[in-house]
Design a protein around this motif. Structure first.
Motif, PDB file in Angstrom:
ATOM      1  N   GLY A  99       0.785  -1.229   0.000  1.00  0.00           N
ATOM      2  CA  GLY A  99       0.000   0.000   0.000  1.00  0.00           C
ATOM      3  C   GLY A  99       0.816   1.278   0.000  1.00  0.00           C
ATOM      4  N   TYR A 100       2.122   1.215  -0.316  1.00  0.00           N
ATOM      5  CA  TYR A 100       2.979   2.402  -0.333  1.00  0.00           C
ATOM      6  C   TYR A 100       2.924   3.060  -1.709  1.00  0.00           C
ATOM      7  CZ  TYR A 100       4.936   0.609   4.050  1.00  0.00           C
ATOM      8  OH  TYR A 100       5.110   0.162   5.327  1.00  0.00           O
ATOM      9  N   MET A 101       1.793   3.707  -2.014  1.00  0.00           N
ATOM     10  CA  MET A 101       1.596   4.292  -3.344  1.00  0.00           C
ATOM     11  C   MET A 101       2.557   5.451  -3.602  1.00  0.00           C
ATOM     12  SD  MET A 101      -0.620   2.373  -4.577  1.00  0.00           S
ATOM     13  CE  MET A 101      -1.725   1.091  -3.975  1.00  0.00           C
ATOM     14  N   GLU A 102       2.787   6.282  -2.576  1.00  0.00           N
ATOM     15  CA  GLU A 102       3.705   7.413  -2.758  1.00  0.00           C
ATOM     16  C   GLU A 102       5.113   6.929  -3.067  1.00  0.00           C
ATOM     17  OE1 GLU A 102       2.963  10.421  -3.047  1.00  0.00           O
ATOM     18  OE2 GLU A 102       0.875  10.387  -2.408  1.00  0.00           O
ATOM     19  N   MET A 103       5.537   5.869  -2.381  1.00  0.00           N
ATOM     20  CA  MET A 103       6.874   5.330  -2.616  1.00  0.00           C
ATOM     21  C   MET A 103       6.995   4.767  -4.021  1.00  0.00           C
ATOM     22  SD  MET A 103       8.945   2.299  -0.617  1.00  0.00           S
ATOM     23  CE  MET A 103       8.656   3.039   0.987  1.00  0.00           C
ATOM     24  N   VAL A 104       5.946   4.108  -4.504  1.00  0.00           N
ATOM     25  CA  VAL A 104       5.984   3.528  -5.849  1.00  0.00           C
ATOM     26  C   VAL A 104       6.080   4.629  -6.900  1.00  0.00           C
ATOM     27  CG1 VAL A 104       4.686   2.201  -7.556  1.00  0.00           C
ATOM     28  CG2 VAL A 104       4.741   1.445  -5.169  1.00  0.00           C
ATOM     29  N   ARG A 105       5.234   5.650  -6.762  1.00  0.00           N
ATOM     30  CA  ARG A 105       5.299   6.764  -7.719  1.00  0.00           C
ATOM     31  C   ARG A 105       6.665   7.447  -7.673  1.00  0.00           C
ATOM     32  NH1 ARG A 105      -0.482   7.337  -6.824  1.00  0.00           N
ATOM     33  NH2 ARG A 105      -0.085   8.282  -4.794  1.00  0.00           N
ATOM     34  N   PRO A 306       3.384   1.938 -16.745  1.00  0.00           N
ATOM     35  CA  PRO A 306       2.023   1.512 -17.119  1.00  0.00           C
ATOM     36  C   PRO A 306       1.694   0.095 -16.670  1.00  0.00           C
ATOM     37  CG  PRO A 306       3.447   1.630 -19.054  1.00  0.00           C
ATOM     38  CD  PRO A 306       4.185   2.272 -17.934  1.00  0.00           C
ATOM     39  N   LEU A 307       2.704  -0.789 -16.646  1.00  0.00           N
ATOM     40  CA  LEU A 307       2.463  -2.151 -16.179  1.00  0.00           C
ATOM     41  C   LEU A 307       2.066  -2.152 -14.706  1.00  0.00           C
ATOM     42  CD1 LEU A 307       2.567  -5.127 -17.061  1.00  0.00           C
ATOM     43  CD2 LEU A 307       4.937  -5.193 -16.250  1.00  0.00           C
ATOM     44  N   LEU A 308       2.703  -1.308 -13.906  1.00  0.00           N
ATOM     45  CA  LEU A 308       2.360  -1.207 -12.483  1.00  0.00           C
ATOM     46  C   LEU A 308       0.930  -0.697 -12.296  1.00  0.00           C
ATOM     47  CD1 LEU A 308       5.667   0.259 -11.004  1.00  0.00           C
ATOM     48  CD2 LEU A 308       4.734  -2.030 -10.625  1.00  0.00           C
ATOM     49  N   VAL A 309       0.507   0.226 -13.152  1.00  0.00           N
ATOM     50  CA  VAL A 309      -0.870   0.730 -13.076  1.00  0.00           C
ATOM     51  C   VAL A 309      -1.864  -0.408 -13.263  1.00  0.00           C
ATOM     52  CG1 VAL A 309      -2.597   2.192 -14.203  1.00  0.00           C
ATOM     53  CG2 VAL A 309      -0.293   3.074 -13.797  1.00  0.00           C
ATOM     54  N   LEU A 310      -1.640  -1.243 -14.274  1.00  0.00           N
ATOM     55  CA  LEU A 310      -2.561  -2.350 -14.549  1.00  0.00           C
ATOM     56  C   LEU A 310      -2.478  -3.424 -13.473  1.00  0.00           C
ATOM     57  CD1 LEU A 310      -1.994  -2.690 -18.419  1.00  0.00           C
ATOM     58  CD2 LEU A 310      -3.754  -1.386 -17.212  1.00  0.00           C
ATOM     59  N   VAL A 311      -1.264  -3.737 -13.008  1.00  0.00           N
ATOM     60  CA  VAL A 311      -1.087  -4.768 -11.983  1.00  0.00           C
ATOM     61  C   VAL A 311      -1.724  -4.356 -10.665  1.00  0.00           C
ATOM     62  CG1 VAL A 311       0.665  -5.912 -10.545  1.00  0.00           C
ATOM     63  CG2 VAL A 311       0.981  -5.775 -13.012  1.00  0.00           C
ATOM     64  N   ALA A 316      -3.005  -4.632  -5.298  1.00  0.00           N
ATOM     65  CA  ALA A 316      -2.854  -3.529  -4.340  1.00  0.00           C
ATOM     66  C   ALA A 316      -4.184  -3.228  -3.645  1.00  0.00           C
ATOM     67  CB  ALA A 316      -2.335  -2.285  -5.054  1.00  0.00           C
ATOM     68  N   PRO A 317      -4.125  -2.644  -2.441  1.00  0.00           N
ATOM     69  CA  PRO A 317      -5.359  -2.260  -1.744  1.00  0.00           C
ATOM     70  C   PRO A 317      -6.123  -1.170  -2.474  1.00  0.00           C
ATOM     71  CG  PRO A 317      -3.400  -1.467  -0.564  1.00  0.00           C
ATOM     72  CD  PRO A 317      -2.923  -2.404  -1.614  1.00  0.00           C
ATOM     73  N   GLU A 318      -5.445  -0.407  -3.308  1.00  0.00           N
ATOM     74  CA  GLU A 318      -6.095   0.592  -4.157  1.00  0.00           C
ATOM     75  C   GLU A 318      -5.322   0.688  -5.461  1.00  0.00           C
ATOM     76  OE1 GLU A 318      -5.046   4.855  -3.168  1.00  0.00           O
ATOM     77  OE2 GLU A 318      -4.661   3.903  -1.224  1.00  0.00           O
ATOM     78  N   SER A 319      -5.986   1.212  -6.492  1.00  0.00           N
ATOM     79  CA  SER A 319      -5.334   1.293  -7.793  1.00  0.00           C
ATOM     80  C   SER A 319      -4.272   2.396  -7.792  1.00  0.00           C
ATOM     81  CB  SER A 319      -6.367   1.575  -8.888  1.00  0.00           C
ATOM     82  OG  SER A 319      -7.024   2.814  -8.647  1.00  0.00           O
ATOM     83  N   LEU A 320      -3.202   2.156  -8.541  1.00  0.00           N
ATOM     84  CA  LEU A 320      -2.130   3.135  -8.668  1.00  0.00           C
ATOM     85  C   LEU A 320      -2.489   4.133  -9.759  1.00  0.00           C
ATOM     86  CD1 LEU A 320       0.840   4.029  -8.007  1.00  0.00           C
ATOM     87  CD2 LEU A 320       1.535   2.555  -9.917  1.00  0.00           C
ATOM     88  N   SER A 321      -2.421   5.402  -9.429  1.00  0.00           N
ATOM     89  CA  SER A 321      -2.653   6.446 -10.434  1.00  0.00           C
ATOM     90  C   SER A 321      -1.328   7.093 -10.791  1.00  0.00           C
ATOM     91  CB  SER A 321      -3.632   7.509  -9.908  1.00  0.00           C
ATOM     92  OG  SER A 321      -3.034   8.255  -8.858  1.00  0.00           O
ATOM     93  N   LEU A 322      -1.235   7.626 -11.989  1.00  0.00           N
ATOM     94  CA  LEU A 322      -0.030   8.315 -12.438  1.00  0.00           C
ATOM     95  C   LEU A 322      -0.105   9.796 -12.097  1.00  0.00           C
ATOM     96  CD1 LEU A 322       0.471   6.595 -15.916  1.00  0.00           C
ATOM     97  CD2 LEU A 322       1.675   6.125 -13.772  1.00  0.00           C
ATOM     98  N   SER A 323      -0.622  10.076 -10.902  1.00  0.00           N
ATOM     99  CA  SER A 323      -0.758  11.452 -10.428  1.00  0.00           C
ATOM    100  C   SER A 323       0.456  11.792  -9.566  1.00  0.00           C
ATOM    101  CB  SER A 323      -2.050  11.618  -9.621  1.00  0.00           C
ATOM    102  OG  SER A 323      -2.138  12.911  -9.076  1.00  0.00           O
ATOM    103  N   PHE A 324       1.392  12.512 -10.139  1.00  0.00           N
ATOM    104  CA  PHE A 324       2.632  12.847  -9.453  1.00  0.00           C
ATOM    105  C   PHE A 324       2.560  14.266  -8.898  1.00  0.00           C
ATOM    106  CE2 PHE A 324       3.557   9.573 -12.533  1.00  0.00           C
ATOM    107  CZ  PHE A 324       4.423   8.726 -11.858  1.00  0.00           C
ATOM    108  N   SER A 325       3.388  14.538  -7.898  1.00  0.00           N
ATOM    109  CA  SER A 325       3.412  15.868  -7.298  1.00  0.00           C
ATOM    110  C   SER A 325       4.063  16.865  -8.245  1.00  0.00           C
ATOM    111  CB  SER A 325       4.178  15.836  -5.972  1.00  0.00           C
ATOM    112  OG  SER A 325       5.559  15.612  -6.219  1.00  0.00           O
ATOM    113  N   ARG A 326       3.861  18.147  -7.939  1.00  0.00           N
ATOM    114  CA  ARG A 326       4.481  19.194  -8.755  1.00  0.00           C
ATOM    115  C   ARG A 326       6.007  19.063  -8.735  1.00  0.00           C
ATOM    116  NH1 ARG A 326       0.159  21.808  -6.147  1.00  0.00           N
ATOM    117  NH2 ARG A 326      -1.354  22.775  -7.574  1.00  0.00           N
ATOM    118  N   ALA A 327       6.540  18.735  -7.552  1.00  0.00           N
ATOM    119  CA  ALA A 327       7.997  18.604  -7.431  1.00  0.00           C
ATOM    120  C   ALA A 327       8.521  17.466  -8.301  1.00  0.00           C
ATOM    121  CB  ALA A 327       8.375  18.367  -5.972  1.00  0.00           C
TER     122      ALA A 327
END
Length: 378
Positions: A99-105, A306-311, A316-327
């Motif tokens: 569930g570490y979505m921030e770390m994955v992104r 993109p493969l991680l998004v589909l997997v 995962a407990p929630e879907s991974l989005s390709l929403s990255f921070s401004r930084a």
């Protein structure tokens, strides 16, 4: 004659021990001992697991290269796409399950930054210390830069969509956008392999006139496949230990999930490929060095992400989005810009390496000092 033949023949054990990176295998039992001891500081477990992953990653790269020798360029390209970034993919999948979505992104962006700025910078610097000026194919460099710009755009669009239309949470339309972009990127990457290996392979040809190559012992198919499977299992095993200790390590050392993902996880996962790029630069094989460093960036952005998004929809407990921070988006665009400028003329020297390394150090320092504020990912 027999004595001379014996001098040229080395046992697999000697070959194994001659490679310093294999000495890091000692950290497999060290990690297990530290984990079972209890009351051991989490950073010790984290960094021991990180060091243990490096030789496993090197073995994955080596086994993939051995298989690619036998299968030819086309299938070899697919193998490199699938397994060349396997360590990063394995670590990211383990982090997704936790569930570490921030770390994955952050690890996605960090892997691109580590290859484009740090690995390429060190390659230019170390190669430039041995050779006054090194040359490579500028057409290939421009093609790589264009693909990297495509990758930056593909990450910017869902990030902007999320900030404008879904600032408080993920909505259905955002999920559909992420799935659509993921599928388009995988198609674009497949066509890129076709373009670079089949229809326009001459555009990526080396400019080096010295065609002498080092010939190494060729593995059997069974050894290559067995090594690939074993290294993948070992990397997955240590990835679980690394991810399990990541949160506590962050608290102990004052590091955020984003910093751990963008620096440590990215460097560890790409250590083997980065080492290969640096070693080739010291041998004045800049086209191969550039192909590994920038090719890995393209694989991460157009294949792994993109493969991680589909997997994520399955594990995962929630879907991974390709929403990255401004930084993260800003850092990515800066890296693509400086990388394209440095490589555009087809020459390399030690000071260009310093320029790339400096930009990477500035970005890493920014993420280390960036406070964790609610909503910072938007």
């Amino acid at each position: 004659m027999a004595a001379e033949l014996a001098l040229h023949q080395t046992s697999p054990v000697n070959d194994f021990l001659r490679n310093p990176i294999n000495w890091l295998l000692i950290f497999f039992p060290v990690t297990l001992v530290l984990e079972r001891m209890g009351h051991v500081p989490a950073p010790l477990v984290f960094f021991a697991a990180a060091l243990a992953i490096i030789p496993a990653a090197a073995l994955i790269v080596c086994a993939t290269e051995q298989l690619a020798i036998r299968t030819g360029d086309a299938i070899g390209g697919l193998l490199n796409a699938t397994f060349g970034n396997a360590p990063e993919l394995i670590i990211a999948i383990v982090a997704l399950k936790a569930g570490y979505m921030e770390m994955v992104r952050a690890s996605i962006v960090g892997a691109i930054l580590a290859n484009l700025l740090l690995a390429l910078g060190v390659a230019f610097f170390t190669g430039g210390l041995r050779f006054h000026e090194q040359r490579f194919n500028p057409n290939a460099a421009r093609a790589y830069s264009t693909m990297m710009f495509l990758a930056a755009i593909s990450m910017t669009v869902p990030s902007a969509f999320s900030r404008v239309f879904a600032p408080q949470g993920v909505i259905r339309e955002e999920k559909l956008l992420n799935i659509g972009i993921a599928c388009l990127l995988l198609v674009a990457y497949g066509l890129y392999i076709l373009f670079s290996l089949r229809t326009h392979s001459s555009a990526f040809a080396s400019v080096e006139t010295d065609e002498a190559e080092e010939h190494h012992h060729q593995w059997s198919v069974a050894r290559a496949v067995g090594s690939l499977l074993l290294a993948s299992v070992l990397a997955a095993w240590m990835s679980e230990k690394l991810v399990g200790a990541a949160e506590a390590t962050g608290h102990a050392l004052g590091m955020s999930q984003i910093f751990i993902g963008i620096v440590f996880v990215a460097i560890v996962g790409g250590a083997a490929e980065s080492g290969s790029a640096i070693a080739l630069a010291r041998k004045n094989k800049m086209d191969l060095s550039l192909g590994i460093a920038l090719g890995s960036c393209i694989q991460i952005a157009l294949f792994v992400a993109p493969l991680l998004v589909l997997v994520s929809y399955f594990i995962a407990p929630e879907s991974l989005s390709l929403s990255f921070s401004r930084a993260e988006i800003g850092s990515l665009f800066m890296a693509v810009l400086i990388g394209g400028m440095v490589c555009s003329d087809g020459t390399a020297n030690w000071y260009k390496g310093i320029q790339l390394i400096t930009v990477y150090a500035i970005v890493a320092l920014m993420f280390y000092l960036m406070p964790e504020i609610a909503g910072v990912t938007k």
